[in-house]
Design a protein around this motif. Structure first.
Motif, PDB file in Angstrom:
ATOM      1  N   UNK A   1     -61.261 -55.998  34.599  1.00  0.00           N
ATOM      2  CA  UNK A   1     -60.137 -55.246  34.063  1.00  0.00           C
ATOM      3  C   UNK A   1     -60.633 -54.130  33.161  1.00  0.00           C
ATOM      4  N   UNK A   2     -59.713 -53.327  32.699  1.00  0.00           N
ATOM      5  CA  UNK A   2     -59.992 -52.248  31.760  1.00  0.00           C
ATOM      6  C   UNK A   2     -59.025 -52.370  30.597  1.00  0.00           C
ATOM      7  N   UNK A   3     -59.553 -52.315  29.385  1.00  0.00           N
ATOM      8  CA  UNK A   3     -58.730 -52.387  28.181  1.00  0.00           C
ATOM      9  C   UNK A   3     -58.773 -51.031  27.494  1.00  0.00           C
ATOM     10  N   UNK A   4     -57.612 -50.443  27.328  1.00  0.00           N
ATOM     11  CA  UNK A   4     -57.525 -49.142  26.679  1.00  0.00           C
ATOM     12  C   UNK A   4     -57.338 -49.327  25.168  1.00  0.00           C
ATOM     13  N   UNK A   5     -57.757 -48.320  24.411  1.00  0.00           N
ATOM     14  CA  UNK A   5     -57.593 -48.393  22.964  1.00  0.00           C
ATOM     15  C   UNK A   5     -57.519 -46.996  22.382  1.00  0.00           C
ATOM     16  N   UNK A   6     -56.957 -46.924  21.188  1.00  0.00           N
ATOM     17  CA  UNK A   6     -56.951 -45.699  20.392  1.00  0.00           C
ATOM     18  C   UNK A   6     -57.594 -46.018  19.047  1.00  0.00           C
ATOM     19  N   UNK A   7     -58.214 -45.007  18.429  1.00  0.00           N
ATOM     20  CA  UNK A   7     -58.921 -45.219  17.168  1.00  0.00           C
ATOM     21  C   UNK A   7     -58.594 -44.101  16.195  1.00  0.00           C
ATOM     22  N   UNK A   8     -58.374 -44.470  14.939  1.00  0.00           N
ATOM     23  CA  UNK A   8     -58.061 -43.464  13.931  1.00  0.00           C
ATOM     24  C   UNK A   8     -58.529 -43.945  12.561  1.00  0.00           C
ATOM     25  N   UNK A   9     -58.800 -42.996  11.674  1.00  0.00           N
ATOM     26  CA  UNK A   9     -59.087 -43.317  10.282  1.00  0.00           C
ATOM     27  C   UNK A   9     -60.528 -43.686  10.017  1.00  0.00           C
ATOM     28  N   UNK A  10     -60.749 -44.273   8.861  1.00  0.00           N
ATOM     29  CA  UNK A  10     -62.062 -44.701   8.434  1.00  0.00           C
ATOM     30  C   UNK A  10     -61.947 -45.697   7.301  1.00  0.00           C
ATOM     31  N   UNK A  11     -62.933 -46.581   7.180  1.00  0.00           N
ATOM     32  CA  UNK A  11     -62.903 -47.615   6.164  1.00  0.00           C
ATOM     33  C   UNK A  11     -63.180 -48.967   6.780  1.00  0.00           C
ATOM     34  N   UNK A  12     -62.732 -50.049   6.163  1.00  0.00           N
ATOM     35  CA  UNK A  12     -62.924 -51.388   6.729  1.00  0.00           C
ATOM     36  C   UNK A  12     -62.269 -51.484   8.105  1.00  0.00           C
ATOM     37  N   UNK A  13     -62.882 -52.200   9.042  1.00  0.00           N
ATOM     38  CA  UNK A  13     -62.328 -52.265  10.400  1.00  0.00           C
ATOM     39  C   UNK A  13     -61.044 -53.090  10.472  1.00  0.00           C
ATOM     40  N   UNK A  14     -60.101 -52.582  11.248  1.00  0.00           N
ATOM     41  CA  UNK A  14     -58.790 -53.210  11.428  1.00  0.00           C
ATOM     42  C   UNK A  14     -58.404 -53.096  12.892  1.00  0.00           C
ATOM     43  N   UNK A  15     -58.149 -54.220  13.544  1.00  0.00           N
ATOM     44  CA  UNK A  15     -57.773 -54.251  14.955  1.00  0.00           C
ATOM     45  C   UNK A  15     -56.311 -54.642  15.094  1.00  0.00           C
ATOM     46  N   UNK A  16     -55.545 -53.854  15.851  1.00  0.00           N
ATOM     47  CA  UNK A  16     -54.156 -54.160  16.178  1.00  0.00           C
ATOM     48  C   UNK A  16     -54.074 -54.694  17.607  1.00  0.00           C
ATOM     49  N   UNK A  17     -53.341 -55.804  17.788  1.00  0.00           N
ATOM     50  CA  UNK A  17     -53.087 -56.367  19.118  1.00  0.00           C
ATOM     51  C   UNK A  17     -51.572 -56.400  19.322  1.00  0.00           C
ATOM     52  N   UNK A  18     -51.036 -55.633  20.281  1.00  0.00           N
ATOM     53  CA  UNK A  18     -49.580 -55.552  20.451  1.00  0.00           C
ATOM     54  C   UNK A  18     -49.024 -56.763  21.177  1.00  0.00           C
ATOM     55  N   UNK A  19     -47.701 -56.863  21.165  1.00  0.00           N
ATOM     56  CA  UNK A  19     -47.023 -57.915  21.902  1.00  0.00           C
ATOM     57  C   UNK A  19     -46.389 -57.361  23.165  1.00  0.00           C
ATOM     58  N   UNK A  20     -45.441 -58.121  23.697  1.00  0.00           N
ATOM     59  CA  UNK A  20     -44.642 -57.652  24.821  1.00  0.00           C
ATOM     60  C   UNK A  20     -45.452 -57.197  26.009  1.00  0.00           C
ATOM     61  N   UNK A  21     -45.187 -55.982  26.436  1.00  0.00           N
ATOM     62  CA  UNK A  21     -45.842 -55.447  27.623  1.00  0.00           C
ATOM     63  C   UNK A  21     -47.262 -54.977  27.356  1.00  0.00           C
ATOM     64  N   UNK A  22     -47.710 -55.056  26.123  1.00  0.00           N
ATOM     65  CA  UNK A  22     -49.120 -54.889  25.842  1.00  0.00           C
ATOM     66  C   UNK A  22     -49.624 -53.485  25.648  1.00  0.00           C
TER      67      UNK A  22
ATOM     68  N   UNK B   1     -54.489 -45.225   8.547  1.00  0.00           N
ATOM     69  CA  UNK B   1     -55.763 -44.588   8.820  1.00  0.00           C
ATOM     70  C   UNK B   1     -56.455 -44.013   7.601  1.00  0.00           C
ATOM     71  N   UNK B   2     -55.702 -43.823   6.497  1.00  0.00           N
ATOM     72  CA  UNK B   2     -56.349 -43.310   5.283  1.00  0.00           C
ATOM     73  C   UNK B   2     -57.157 -44.386   4.574  1.00  0.00           C
ATOM     74  N   UNK B   3     -56.958 -45.649   4.955  1.00  0.00           N
ATOM     75  CA  UNK B   3     -57.628 -46.746   4.260  1.00  0.00           C
ATOM     76  C   UNK B   3     -58.477 -47.616   5.174  1.00  0.00           C
ATOM     77  N   UNK B   4     -58.253 -47.528   6.495  1.00  0.00           N
ATOM     78  CA  UNK B   4     -58.939 -48.414   7.429  1.00  0.00           C
ATOM     79  C   UNK B   4     -59.401 -47.655   8.676  1.00  0.00           C
ATOM     80  N   UNK B   5     -60.417 -48.209   9.309  1.00  0.00           N
ATOM     81  CA  UNK B   5     -60.849 -47.777  10.641  1.00  0.00           C
ATOM     82  C   UNK B   5     -60.012 -48.579  11.634  1.00  0.00           C
ATOM     83  N   UNK B   6     -58.931 -47.975  12.125  1.00  0.00           N
ATOM     84  CA  UNK B   6     -57.924 -48.698  12.899  1.00  0.00           C
ATOM     85  C   UNK B   6     -58.157 -48.510  14.392  1.00  0.00           C
TER      86      UNK B   6
END
Length: 295
Positions: free
Chosen positions: A9-30, A43-48
């Protein structure tokens, strides 16, 4: 938008900001795009990094989506973490993404600095689990028959104002948002978000067939979660108290002896109230990160 190839499979992602790492995992249709405004606020406080799930990837030509399971989605999250971060990130997941986050913490605790889990709809934690599983299965059956309006009606009747009241050990809030919350309305969706919502309709049949029953009927590893309870924050929407996902979050809090943190909005507070949600989430993380050093 970027992508990571993971086995079949292929997992897409977007990245913004800088700082401590933070990962978002969505619900629903993903599709992680629904959290773009929340990511921008943080994004002003975390590497999202906001990942999409393999359900969203199913729209790619030639991709066949089989039955899904939180363990598979947690392995995808591990691959994203290993590819993009040099240290264990904070992980925030809502709805089905919250269930994935629980599996990630229990099965791969070394990959998680702090897990913030918002309204995981785990019906087996509730006294009326058998009835709820049957109702959710009937949502899938209606969808299989092409009756998506009927599926939606059954889903709403099951999830909203259920009459179940499961009290958590304690409720808490972080930030100042609650002081003026009652007088505010959800934030209007941007044109980009409206366009995305239109496209997500095409993923709904995949969610109803391959995710809904499998995730809501999942039994979390309570012993594994209890072993890492110091890195687990359970959260729910202040507007969700009568709804099933709030009650399952409260039931999990009761099982683990943890407080339940209220955040702005309802089940989709992170999507519908990103500015208020970001303020509350920042305050929550500020209060929590000091006790969970990076590793």
């Amino acid at each position: 938008m970027h992508a990571i190839d993971i086995e079949n499979t292929t997992v897409e992602y977007e990245r913004t900001g800088g700082g401590p790492p933070l990962l978002f995992i969505p619900g629903g249709s993903g599709n992680g795009g629904v959290l773009a405004r929340l990511a921008a606020e943080l994004g002003d406080a975390f590497d999202v990094v906001t990942m999409s799930t393999r359900v969203a990837s199913a729209q790619r030509p030639g991709f066949v989506l089989g039955g899904q399971h939180p363990k598979v989605h947690a392995e995808d999250a591990v691959a994203v973490i290993d590819a993009l971060f040099d240290e264990a990130p904070i992980v925030f997941g809502f709805s089905a993404g919250a269930i994935t986050t629980l599996e990630l913490l229990a099965g791969h605790p070394e990959r998680v600095r702090l897990a913030v889990v918002h309204e995981p709809p785990l019906v087996n934690l509730l006294p009326e689990a058998a009835r709820l599983r049957a109702e959710i299965a009937s949502v899938r059956e209606a969808a299989r028959a092409g009756d998506f309006a009927g599926a939606g009606a059954i889903m709403a009747a099951t999830m909203v104002d259920t009459g179940i009241r499961f009290e958590p050990p304690s409720l808490r809030r972080f930030g100042t948002w609650a002081e003026h919350y009652a007088d505010t309305a959800p934030e209007p969706p941007t044109p980009e978000l409206l366009e995305l919502f239109g496209r997500l309709g095409d993923l709904q049949p995949l969610f109803l067939e391959h995710v809904l029953v499998q995730f809501t009927g999942y039994d979390p590893d309570l012993a594994g979660l209890a072993a890492h309870a110091d890195r687990l924050v359970l959260a729910a929407g202040i507007d969700s108290r009568s709804d099933l996902p709030f009650q399952t979050a409260a039931a999990l809090a009761s099982r683990l002896g943890l407080p339940l943190t209220e955040l702005p909005g309802g089940h989709l507070g992170s999507v519908e109230r990103p500015t208020q949600f970001a303020e509350a989430l920042k305050a929550l993380l500020d209060a929590s990160m000091s006790r969970v050093p990076s590793h």
